[in-house]
Design a protein around this motif. Structure first.
Motif, short mmCIF file in Angstrom:
data_model
loop_
_atom_site.label_atom_id
_atom_site.label_comp_id
_atom_site.label_asym_id
_atom_site.label_seq_id
_atom_site.Cartn_x
_atom_site.Cartn_y
_atom_site.Cartn_z
N ASN A 177 0.90 -1.15 0.00
CA ASN A 177 0.00 0.00 0.00
C ASN A 177 0.94 1.20 0.00
O ASN A 177 1.38 1.65 1.05
CB ASN A 177 -0.89 -0.02 1.25
CG ASN A 177 -1.97 1.05 1.22
OD1 ASN A 177 -1.92 1.96 0.41
ND2 ASN A 177 -2.92 0.94 2.12
N GLY B 18 -5.52 4.52 -6.80
CA GLY B 18 -6.37 4.27 -5.65
C GLY B 18 -7.84 4.32 -6.02
O GLY B 18 -8.19 4.30 -7.21
N GLU C 116 -2.77 2.02 -3.77
CA GLU C 116 -2.82 2.71 -2.47
C GLU C 116 -4.25 2.90 -2.00
O GLU C 116 -5.19 2.82 -2.80
CB GLU C 116 -2.18 4.08 -2.62
CG GLU C 116 -2.94 4.99 -3.58
CD GLU C 116 -2.30 6.35 -3.73
OE1 GLU C 116 -2.88 7.31 -3.21
OE2 GLU C 116 -1.23 6.44 -4.37
N ILE D 129 -7.08 -1.99 1.03
CA ILE D 129 -6.13 -2.18 -0.08
C ILE D 129 -6.44 -3.49 -0.81
O ILE D 129 -6.26 -3.59 -2.02
CB ILE D 129 -4.66 -2.12 0.41
CG1 ILE D 129 -3.70 -2.01 -0.77
CG2 ILE D 129 -4.32 -3.29 1.31
CD1 ILE D 129 -3.80 -0.76 -1.60
N ASP E 243 -4.62 5.71 0.34
CA ASP E 243 -4.59 7.12 0.71
C ASP E 243 -5.53 7.31 1.90
O ASP E 243 -5.31 6.72 2.95
CB ASP E 243 -4.95 7.99 -0.49
CG ASP E 243 -4.67 9.48 -0.28
OD1 ASP E 243 -3.95 9.82 0.68
OD2 ASP E 243 -5.14 10.30 -1.08
N SER F 142 4.34 -0.32 3.43
CA SER F 142 4.32 1.06 2.96
C SER F 142 5.65 1.70 3.33
O SER F 142 6.21 1.39 4.38
CB SER F 142 3.16 1.80 3.63
OG SER F 142 2.94 3.04 3.03
N SER G 97 0.78 5.32 -9.04
CA SER G 97 0.02 4.62 -8.02
C SER G 97 -1.46 4.97 -8.18
O SER G 97 -1.81 6.14 -8.36
CB SER G 97 0.50 5.01 -6.62
OG SER G 97 -0.27 4.35 -5.64
N HIS H 9 0.82 4.31 -0.46
CA HIS H 9 0.49 5.58 0.22
C HIS H 9 -0.81 5.41 0.98
O HIS H 9 -1.87 5.19 0.39
CB HIS H 9 0.37 6.72 -0.79
CG HIS H 9 0.09 8.03 -0.12
ND1 HIS H 9 1.07 8.73 0.55
CD2 HIS H 9 -1.04 8.74 0.01
CE1 HIS H 9 0.53 9.83 1.05
NE2 HIS H 9 -0.74 9.85 0.73
N THR H 10 -0.71 5.52 2.30
CA THR H 10 -1.90 5.38 3.13
C THR H 10 -1.79 6.27 4.36
O THR H 10 -0.69 6.57 4.82
CB THR H 10 -2.11 3.91 3.57
OG1 THR H 10 -3.29 3.83 4.36
CG2 THR H 10 -0.92 3.37 4.36
N HIS I 55 1.50 9.58 -6.60
CA HIS I 55 0.48 8.93 -5.77
C HIS I 55 -0.91 9.41 -6.19
O HIS I 55 -1.10 10.54 -6.60
CB HIS I 55 0.78 9.16 -4.28
CG HIS I 55 -0.17 10.04 -3.57
ND1 HIS I 55 -1.44 9.63 -3.23
CD2 HIS I 55 -0.05 11.30 -3.10
CE1 HIS I 55 -2.05 10.62 -2.60
NE2 HIS I 55 -1.23 11.62 -2.52
#
Length: 192
Positions: free
Chosen positions: A6, A128, A152, A160, A154, A18, A126, A8-9, A106
């Motif tokens: 993941n 999402g 991701e 995810i 986010d 991450s 990336s 970007h979270t 991202h």
């Protein structure tokens, strides 16, 4: 069981992989005082940094902060987790001034033409929940080489795992195969 990347979270969960990031978000550019604290030990990327031309923060100030942080990433040989909203052209121009070990766009939302330009420069994309809601971005994801893909959550409330399930269907890949691809990408970019 292998971890799930993941990239970007805001809420890292068990079994998720991450990068440990440090950076000043462009929304904070007006309150930034021109100094950056030393990077903490174990920092793996500079981020989330970039430009956001949809917000009211002064663009010149955002660009100044962005450049300072790109220099930091270059000096420390760290990848960048990039925030780019309505600023693709200036971001690409500024990125071209630096020699970076890697850049991850991202939450990429954009056309295949934009994606292709970023990929040709060696950058990663990336995707999402919001990315997957945009037909033109889905097309960009489908044309992105697997070795340039990340996923991701986010700030999303969906997991995810759900992002991977949706993306694997759109990419005609098995979910576990897609997870393995992004694990390889993660290990290569973040040197794990």
């Amino acid at each position: 069981m292998e971890p799930i990347v993941n990239v970007h979270t805001h809420t890292l969960r068990e079994r998720e992989l991450s990068p440990r990031c440090e950076g000043v978000h462009p929304w904070q550019a007006e309150v930034w005082h021109g100094e950056l604290l030393p990077l903490a030990e174990g920092c793996e990327a500079v981020g989330e940094i970039g430009l956001d031309y949809a917000c009211k923060v002064d663009r010149h100030r955002q660009e100044e902060l962005f450049r300072v942080q790109l220099r930091r990433a270059e000096e420390h040989r760290l990848p960048v987790i990039l925030h780019c909203v309505r600023a693709f052209e200036p971001v690409m121009r500024i990125l071209g001034e630096y020699t970076l070990v890697g850049v991850v766009f991202h939450g990429f939302i954009g056309s295949w033409q934009q994606a292709e330009r970023a990929i040709k420069k060696g950058h990663y994309l990336s995707f999402g929940e919001r990315s997957l809601a945009s037909p033109r971005t889905v097309e960009a994801m489908q044309k992105t080489p697997p070795e340039r893909l990340f996923f991701e959550t986010d700030e999303s409330l969906i997991s995810i795992e759900e992002i991977y399930q949706i993306a694997s269907g759109l990419l005609s890949l098995q979910t576990e195969e897609l997870k393995a691809i992004t694990r390889d990408n993660f290990k290569r970019l973040f040197k794990r």
